[in-house]
Design a protein around this motif. Structure first.
Motif, PDB file in Angstrom:
ATOM      1  N   SER A 414      -7.535   4.408 -10.010  1.00 54.38           N
ATOM      2  CA  SER A 414      -8.905   4.538  -9.521  1.00 54.38           C
ATOM      3  C   SER A 414      -8.992   5.552  -8.388  1.00 54.38           C
ATOM      4  CB  SER A 414      -9.418   3.182  -9.025  1.00 54.38           C
ATOM      5  OG  SER A 414     -10.696   3.342  -8.444  1.00 54.38           O
ATOM      6  N   ILE A 419     -10.215  -1.244  -7.698  1.00 58.57           N
ATOM      7  CA  ILE A 419      -9.519  -1.948  -8.773  1.00 58.57           C
ATOM      8  C   ILE A 419     -10.313  -3.176  -9.199  1.00 58.57           C
ATOM      9  CG2 ILE A 419      -7.388  -3.187  -9.369  1.00 58.57           C
ATOM     10  CD1 ILE A 419      -7.066  -0.144  -9.017  1.00 58.57           C
ATOM     11  N   MET A 427      -2.221  -2.812 -12.505  1.00 61.29           N
ATOM     12  CA  MET A 427      -1.526  -2.398 -11.278  1.00 61.29           C
ATOM     13  C   MET A 427      -0.015  -2.291 -11.500  1.00 61.29           C
ATOM     14  SD  MET A 427      -3.457  -1.766  -8.584  1.00 61.29           S
ATOM     15  CE  MET A 427      -2.920  -2.376  -6.968  1.00 61.29           C
ATOM     16  N   TYR A 431       2.633   0.302  -9.765  1.00 63.68           N
ATOM     17  CA  TYR A 431       3.482  -0.207  -8.691  1.00 63.68           C
ATOM     18  C   TYR A 431       4.456  -1.254  -9.190  1.00 63.68           C
ATOM     19  CZ  TYR A 431      -0.026   1.905  -5.637  1.00 63.68           C
ATOM     20  OH  TYR A 431      -0.864   2.779  -5.010  1.00 63.68           O
ATOM     21  N   MET A 439       1.847  -4.854  -0.081  1.00 56.55           N
ATOM     22  CA  MET A 439       0.393  -4.937   0.116  1.00 56.55           C
ATOM     23  C   MET A 439      -0.039  -6.377   0.387  1.00 56.55           C
ATOM     24  SD  MET A 439      -0.999  -2.333  -2.815  1.00 56.55           S
ATOM     25  CE  MET A 439      -0.269  -0.695  -2.985  1.00 56.55           C
TER      26      MET A 439
ATOM     27  N   ALA C 151       3.406   3.275  -1.738  1.00 59.70           N
ATOM     28  CA  ALA C 151       1.953   3.088  -1.651  1.00 59.70           C
ATOM     29  C   ALA C 151       1.299   4.437  -1.898  1.00 59.70           C
ATOM     30  CB  ALA C 151       1.554   2.553  -0.276  1.00 59.70           C
ATOM     31  N   GLY C 152       0.065   4.398  -2.354  1.00 61.11           N
ATOM     32  CA  GLY C 152      -0.630   5.648  -2.655  1.00 61.11           C
ATOM     33  C   GLY C 152      -0.012   6.330  -3.853  1.00 61.11           C
ATOM     34  N   VAL C 155      -1.894  12.003  -6.057  1.00 63.94           N
ATOM     35  CA  VAL C 155      -3.201  12.603  -6.335  1.00 63.94           C
ATOM     36  C   VAL C 155      -4.056  12.531  -5.074  1.00 63.94           C
ATOM     37  CG1 VAL C 155      -3.227  12.251  -8.829  1.00 63.94           C
ATOM     38  CG2 VAL C 155      -3.962  10.400  -7.321  1.00 63.94           C
ATOM     39  N   VAL C 156      -5.051  13.420  -4.986  1.00 61.91           N
ATOM     40  CA  VAL C 156      -5.750  13.578  -3.703  1.00 61.91           C
ATOM     41  C   VAL C 156      -6.832  12.536  -3.455  1.00 61.91           C
ATOM     42  CG1 VAL C 156      -5.262  16.038  -3.510  1.00 61.91           C
ATOM     43  CG2 VAL C 156      -7.317  15.287  -4.735  1.00 61.91           C
ATOM     44  N   LYS C 157      -7.127  11.726  -4.454  1.00 66.11           N
ATOM     45  CA  LYS C 157      -8.181  10.727  -4.285  1.00 66.11           C
ATOM     46  C   LYS C 157      -7.661   9.463  -4.942  1.00 66.11           C
ATOM     47  CE  LYS C 157     -13.169  10.869  -5.172  1.00 66.11           C
ATOM     48  NZ  LYS C 157     -14.094  11.437  -6.176  1.00 66.11           N
ATOM     49  N   ASN C 158      -7.675   8.351  -4.227  1.00 64.51           N
ATOM     50  CA  ASN C 158      -6.950   7.208  -4.749  1.00 64.51           C
ATOM     51  C   ASN C 158      -7.379   5.913  -4.068  1.00 64.51           C
ATOM     52  OD1 ASN C 158      -4.996   5.639  -5.952  1.00 64.51           O
ATOM     53  ND2 ASN C 158      -3.293   6.988  -5.437  1.00 64.51           N
ATOM     54  N   VAL C 159      -7.868   4.956  -4.847  1.00 65.74           N
ATOM     55  CA  VAL C 159      -8.054   3.598  -4.301  1.00 65.74           C
ATOM     56  C   VAL C 159      -7.354   2.616  -5.225  1.00 65.74           C
ATOM     57  CG1 VAL C 159      -9.958   3.063  -2.739  1.00 65.74           C
ATOM     58  CG2 VAL C 159     -10.479   3.912  -5.020  1.00 65.74           C
ATOM     59  N   THR C 160      -6.077   2.796  -5.366  1.00 68.81           N
ATOM     60  CA  THR C 160      -5.306   1.897  -6.220  1.00 68.81           C
ATOM     61  C   THR C 160      -4.479   1.000  -5.306  1.00 68.81           C
ATOM     62  OG1 THR C 160      -5.252   3.701  -7.829  1.00 68.81           O
ATOM     63  CG2 THR C 160      -3.765   1.865  -8.225  1.00 68.81           C
ATOM     64  N   GLY C 161      -5.078  -0.079  -4.864  1.00 69.22           N
ATOM     65  CA  GLY C 161      -4.411  -0.962  -3.911  1.00 69.22           C
ATOM     66  C   GLY C 161      -4.619  -0.482  -2.484  1.00 69.22           C
ATOM     67  N   TYR C 162      -4.015  -1.204  -1.534  1.00 66.98           N
ATOM     68  CA  TYR C 162      -4.198  -0.862  -0.125  1.00 66.98           C
ATOM     69  C   TYR C 162      -3.595   0.501   0.209  1.00 66.98           C
ATOM     70  CZ  TYR C 162      -5.307  -5.823   0.660  1.00 66.98           C
ATOM     71  OH  TYR C 162      -5.853  -7.074   0.646  1.00 66.98           O
ATOM     72  N   ASP C 163      -4.243   1.185   1.113  1.00 70.61           N
ATOM     73  CA  ASP C 163      -3.800   2.510   1.537  1.00 70.61           C
ATOM     74  C   ASP C 163      -2.783   2.354   2.674  1.00 70.61           C
ATOM     75  OD1 ASP C 163      -3.516   5.139   2.100  1.00 70.61           O
ATOM     76  OD2 ASP C 163      -5.661   5.575   2.279  1.00 70.61           O
ATOM     77  N   LEU C 164      -1.605   1.826   2.330  1.00 69.53           N
ATOM     78  CA  LEU C 164      -0.612   1.547   3.371  1.00 69.53           C
ATOM     79  C   LEU C 164      -0.066   2.831   3.995  1.00 69.53           C
ATOM     80  CD1 LEU C 164       1.391  -1.409   1.772  1.00 69.53           C
ATOM     81  CD2 LEU C 164      -0.524  -1.499   3.363  1.00 69.53           C
ATOM     82  N   ARG C 166      -1.617   5.468   4.919  1.00 74.04           N
ATOM     83  CA  ARG C 166      -2.426   5.817   6.090  1.00 74.04           C
ATOM     84  C   ARG C 166      -2.273   4.783   7.204  1.00 74.04           C
ATOM     85  NH1 ARG C 166      -6.371   8.473   2.548  1.00 74.04           N
ATOM     86  NH2 ARG C 166      -7.268  10.296   3.571  1.00 74.04           N
TER      87      ARG C 166
END
Lengths: 482, 421, 324
Positions: A414, A419, A427, A431, A439, C151-152, C155-164, C166
């Protein structure tokens, strides 16, 4: 849960928010069973508080009753993030919609979570400022929801998503306490939890106020459409532009199906014999926009662009963006049901991935519409179907294959929708157990009991088993292990 | 739970994908922030009740009743959902299934009102009695002595909103020397007795621009009130009578100066689509209907339309802006008046709360919307408010009066008439 | 081995590790966890003194051998590097493709990518490029128990789970060790010019598209700005700067002037909301700290650093916020 507990919780919520702002009857909770995505399930009850204090009290009441909490903004999400899985209370922030301050000196807006995204830019404009994230739903989607999903939008290409623009948040924690994270001043001592909270889809708490970064309005803006004979040549042009190191403010692709739908819905008169179009916007100093425009046009022509239409007036520019941003619902004119994806792929892989996506849709016999943020590789292939003729299983299967292609290319599930419960089973494709465990540890620091928006983001658990598509997705995720 | 499902046609809602784009256009959502009072919520409820998933309870019906039917949602919907048709279908189904609880007195009043507007002679009689109240100075006396403030709230509301009945009646203008077009003017029901001078102004403006306005003596109430109230049988009857009457007049266009009526006339084709004997005639009729602002703006030439030094703001009627999608034409006409300054108000496209008899049925929400509208008007500093629909004019006038503000509320054709004379 | 090089506030560790791959690093941390030993993670040491002294200090983990570029995909404007890679080494590699990671640090030959992110290093060009973390898109991190967790992504744009990835930025190695990071890149600017301008220009400068703005007190006292981008645009902005008695300075002089000393032990660092203060921010900050600064550096959009007058090397530099 016992009826007695539920009744008492509803009474508590009513005493906090007032009777007219609490819903528990079947015919009321029914309108909170959906978002703009696919899944449906009504919550146990809904509370629509009016301020931080009421939200905190609602959260405490739910906690005392042992009931999970699902935060909700305008309900325009696309991944089921605001849908209650089990017996949960939806807490909506839609009534908190004050813009507290526009600080034109430090370039900060202080807003309530229920403020629609576009209103922030509208309030900032008289000061020569704007708020950069511009999800297509920006007329209605709220800042709170935008924070939850780390929303992007076309202009995220140049300016980044929500996470790049949220300076601080006030949040009601799962135990009902209120805390502030981040600040207007940069580099505060201690952990900055803002980037963890942005994109956490309501699993850490409920954001009740946000400090947002504003940017100065660009000196010059140029918007143009390049027409290509097919999708592949348009995609090749987009890859070439990025490879050259040119990052426009926004770069969107519209394919033929999309062009037909937006023509039907709006007065845009796009050329219907084009196989694809790139809608490009460049912003900055006039020298920069001029130079970028000619470079981009030349690259488009190299890849076979047949023509370039430049938006000459502000009105034309607005119309093009309106058509793009409302293109998703406009596609309902072609088929009544649709399933939209949000995968991200490396930009050099765009032409090949798009070929594969279209081939999958063909194989399953669905019309596919591609209208997406091609500049950052954020695909939105939209499978169009009609549930009176098509089965949901087929749609889900084709969708899983599309996601798989994106992941195998080195991509992500996404880019901006989150998600939710739409993609949580997938997921595992991205991962390993250790990654997800890390997480979960971060989550536990905020919500050890898992009371905030359970069943979202993370795979597993039976909380959402009552939602029919969940079972299908779980099967597909396991069956197509990569 | 067992209940008899309501069956009605939900096909107009087929394209709804719950995207929520409609939310911010909806006046009741803007006020409440509640999904239950939003177009998307109402569409979902209508679909579910028609599918037999939930019972048509009072709670559910209340959510539908709170809809103003302003159709702002329809105008912004990219998926092409026919909200107006959907809510009319639902209301008719509720009406037919007799699940709308109403006291005997309320039911009687409702029937009387609907019968009254459909019968010009009886309407004249009633208007005469009410006009006495105004002419004798009784109204003024009630207000001056403060007695009015002691009247029951509901009565006071009706008193504040009843139409003016002392304004001059419609007088047809002289036939222009060189007529380039021939049109008929819809006189309507309440408009005819309450705003005859607006008709006169419209006809005079048309005439000055070389348009002949012919008399259509047999025309009758358009039936919009009946359709909105779910009385489809009466609505159909009135539509047929009007089609016959206007066919005889053989005009190029049927011009309407009440946006609510115009929107409904444009829907005759849809209303009678299922009737093989009438479908084609209704379609022809519909194709000739033009709002007066639409008609004037479509005439060739871009010459000045007179001169009037006035700072105005334009109140965009829902039935013009959303139902007929006419937003630019009225503004363009106003800009053609020399010396006239047009200042846009905030939320110009949001309903003022009038919406037929909504202000009587949902007084609280109607008042909130009216106050919001009045705030927006006052913020512009305009010397006059311009509208294009009698219902809105009444609502805005009462709102301004409530604040003790003596700002005139004019129909757009009145402004043009003054400017051109 | 000379453990004295890992000395911190007078504390010397009893052991050190210098892993050259993630697995070894993870094993080392895992073992330390089992023996309940405390760790301080070292990159180039340029910001090691920021913050409180460690309460305990058993093992120094030196990441300088965990270096090198794993992948650079110029066509995607992204790359993945090991945490111990120096900022200068990365810059040299990226420059070959005309690209850069737009974070400027003091002493890039020593400073590592991992350390720059973990310490959220202030950069003068924060004004244009915002926070360091906004240029991080993914990571492979080793947690305190030796778990390796990604994590992450790339790719330059990503909301796949927590942004650990950052989240770890600015945590100074207290949550995780950054073994590998994926970065977002940009093209090298066609032109870069730096100027010293009249201090009274501060208010006006807010309206110019600057790359960096730095205020200093002490012997380099002055208001310094940098303009970067397309040559023609830089040219025009530079002309506008002439109004403020701008004198151009060379890039070497810029680097020497705008960065606070990397010998950070006697600095105080403070943050203020951008642009809020009138006049010289650095002086205002110093005044509000209650003592005159001997030398202060303020980066618009990032924290400022102050060397309080007469202070002895008494402890690590403190970080504080004057306003949230």
């Amino acid at each position: 849960m016992s009826t007695r507990t539920a009744d008492r919780l509803v009474r508590d919520l009513e005493s906090i928010c007032g009777e007219r702002n609490v819903f528990w009857r079947e015919e009321d909770t029914l309108v909170f069973e959906y978002d703009a995505g696919f899944d449906r399930r009504p919550p146990l009850a809904v509370a629509v508080p009016k301020n931080t204090d009421e939200i905190a009290r609602c959260v405490r009441a739910a906690r005392d009753a042992g009931v999970a909490v699902v935060p909700r903004g305008a309900g325009t999400g696309l991944s089921g993030g605001t849908i209650a899985c089990g017996d949960a209370v939806v807490i909506s922030t839609a009534r908190l919609r004050t813009i507290h301050e526009i600080d034109a000196v430090s370039r900060v807006a202080v807003v309530d979570p229920g403020v629609p995204n576009l209103e922030v830019s509208a309030a900032a404009r008289p000061h020569g400022l704007f708020f950069a994230p511009d999800p297509a739903s920006q007329r209605v989607s709220t800042i709170g929801g935008n924070i939850g999903t780390n929303a992007g939008g076309p202009h995220a290409l140049r300016y980044g998503s929500m996470v790049d623009h949220v300076l601080a948040v006030e949040m009601v924690l799962p135990d009902g306490e209120v805390a502030v994270f981040g600040g207007v001043a940069p580099d505060l001592p201690g952990y900055d939890c803002v980037p963890l909270i942005v994109g956490s889809e309501g699993t850490l708490g409920i954001v009740t106020k946000a400090w947002l970064r504003l940017l100065p309005l660009p000196e010059d803006v140029r918007t143009f459409l390049a027409e290509f004979p097919d999708v592949r040549s348009g995609a090749r042009a987009a890859s070439a532009i990025i490879a050259r190191g040119i990052v426009p403010a926004a770069m969107e692709m519209l394919d033929r199906t999309t062009i037909r739908a937006v023509n039907a819905a709006f007065d845009v008169h796009l050329s219907e014999d084009a196989g694809s179009m790139l809608l490009v916007e460049v912003e900055g100093l006039r020298e920069e926009t001029g130079s970028a425009t000619s470079a981009i046009v030349a690259l488009c022509e190299d890849e076979g662009a047949r023509g370039v239409r430049v938006a000459e007036t502000q009105a034309e520019r607005e119309l093009l963006w309106k058509a793009r941003k409302l293109g998703y619902p406009a596609l309902a004119r072609i088929k009544p049901n649709s399933y939209i994806h949000d995968a991200v792929v490396p930009r050099s892989k765009l032409p090949d991935v798009l070929d594969s996506v279209n081939a999958i849709a063909d194989r399953y016999g669905y019309t596919v519409a591609n209208m997406f943020h091609i500049g950052d590789g954020n695909l939105h292939p939209l499978l169009l179907f009609d549930l009176r003729e098509d089965t949901i299983e087929g749609v889900m299967e084709a969708s899983a294959e599309i996601l798989k292609v994106a992941i195998e290319s080195g991509g992500a599930l996404s880019g901006e929708h989150g998600i939710g419960l739409e993609k949580n089973h997938f997921m595992f494709w991205v991962y390993g157990p250790e990654d997800l465990e890390a997480m979960q540890r971060a989550r536990s620091a905020f919500d050890p009991d898992g009371a905030m928006n359970p069943g979202k983001i993370f795979p597993g658990g039976d909380t959402c088993a009552a939602i029919p598509t969940e079972r299908i997705k779980r099967g597909l995720a396991e069956g197509m292990w990569i | 739970m067992s209940f008899a499902p309501l069956t009605f046609d939900v096909e107009p809602a087929r394209g709804c994908i719950h995207c929520g784009v409609c939310l911010e256009s909806c006046p009741t959502y803007l006020l409440t922030g509640l999904e239950t009072e939003s177009p998307r919520g109402r569409i979902h409820l209508m679909q579910q009740v028609a599918a037999g998933r939930v019972a048509p309870t009072d709670t559910l019906r209340t959510h539908l009743d709170r809809c103003l039917a302003c159709r702002a949602c329809e105008a912004v919907c990219p998926s092409g959902v026919g909200y107006g048709a959907l809510i009319e279908n639902a209301r008719a189904a509720f009406e037919e299934a007799h699940v709308v609880p109403r006291s005997r007195l309320a039911g009687l009043l409702r029937r009387m009102l609907l019968a009254l507007v459909a019968d010009p002679a009886r309407l004249e009689g009633a208007a005469g009695i009410l006009a006495l109240y105004e002419r004798t100075g009784l109204r003024h006396l009630l207000r001056a002595t403060g007695l009015r403030s002691r009247m029951p709230k509901a009565l006071r509301r009706m008193e504040a909103l009843y139409p003016p009945l002392t304004r001059p009646r419609y007088r047809a203008p002289a036939r222009p020397a060189h007529a380039t077009a021939r049109v008929a003017l819809l006189l309507g029901c309440v408009m005819r007795v309450a705003y005859g001078d607006v008709h006169t102004a419209a006809a005079r403006v048309l005439s000055r621009l070389g348009v002949e306005v012919v008399d259509v003596p047999d025309q009758i109430c358009c039936g919009a009130l009946h359709a909105h109230a779910g009385e489809r049988h009466d609505a159909t009857r009135l539509a047929k009578r009007n089609i016959e009457a206007f066919e005889r007049a053989k005009v190029d266009a049927i011009v309407v100066d009440a946006a609510g009526c115009g929107a409904h006339l444009k829907g005759y084709g849809h209303l009678l689509a299922g009737d093989p004997q009438w479908a084609a005639r209704a379609e022809t009729f519909t194709s000739k209907v033009r709002d007066v602002t639409e008609y004037l703006a479509s005439r060739e030439g871009n010459e000045r339309l007179g001169k009037l030094a006035l700072r105005v703001t334009y109140q965009s009627p829902c039935h013009l802006a959303h139902a007929q999608r006419i937003t630019q034409e009225p503004r363009a006409l106003l800009r053609r008046v020399e010396g006239l300054e047009l200042i846009e108000m905030a939320e110009a496209e949001v309903c003022c709360g009038s919406a037929g008899s909504y202000n009587l049925q949902q007084p609280e929400l109607a008042d909130e919307l009216r106050d919001r509208k009045v705030d927006a008007i006052l913020a512009t500093g305009a010397e006059a408010v311009v509208s294009a629909n009698p219902g809105c004019m009444l609502q805005v006038r009462s709102g301004l009066e409530e604040r003790g503000r003596d700002i005139p509320v004019l129909h757009l054709v009145e402004v043009l008439d003054r400017a051109m004379s | 081995m000379d453990l004295a090089i890992y000395q911190l506030e007078g504390m010397v560790p009893s052991r050190s590790q210098r892993p050259s791959d993630t697995a070894t690093l993870a094993r080392g941390i895992g073992e330390a966890n089992e023996t309940n030993s405390s760790i301080v993670v070292w990159g180039g040491g340029t910001r090691i003194g920021v913050g409180n002294a460690p309460a305990r200090y058993d093992i120094a983990i030196d990441l300088r051998d965990l270096s090198g570029i794993v992948e650079h995909s110029p066509a995607d404007l992204v790359c993945t590097v090991r945490g111990g890679t120096t900022v200068a080494a990365l810059a040299a590699e990226l420059a070959r493709a005309g690209q850069r990671w737009p974070v400027d640090v003091a002493d890039p030959e020593r400073a590592t990518i991992g350390g720059t992110i973990a310490s959220a290093a202030p950069s003068p060009s924060r004004l244009r490029h915002q926070h360091v973390r906004d240029w991080v898109i993914g990571c492979t991190a080793v947690l305190g128990d030796g778990t390796v967790a990604r994590a992450g992504g790339r790719v330059v744009k990503n909301v796949t789970g927590y942004d650990l990835a950052r989240l770890y930025s600015g945590t100074f190695g207290t949550l995780a060790v950054l073994a590998e990071v994926s970065l977002k890149l940009s093209a090298i600017d066609e032109a870069v010019r730096a100027f010293r301008v009249d201090e009274s220009a501060y208010e006006d400068l807010r309206h110019l598209p600057l790359d960096s703005l730095v205020l200093t007190t002490g012997h380099t006292r002055g208001l310094y700005v940098r303009v970067a981008g397309l040559a023609a645009a830089v040219e025009r902005v530079s002309r506008e700067l002439a109004r403020y008695h701008a004198t151009e300075i060379a890039s070497v002089a810029w680097d020497q002037t705008v960065h606070p000393s990397t010998d950070a032990a006697d600095l105080t660092r403070a943050s203020v909301p951008p642009w809020r203060e009138r006049g010289s921010i650095a002086q205002t900050v110093a005044r509000r700290l209650g003592h005159a600064a001997q030398r202060a550096t303020y980066h618009a959009g990032a924290e400022g650093a102050l060397r309080p007058e007469g202070s002895a090397r008494t402890g690590p530099s403190s970080r504080l916020a004057l306003e949230r």
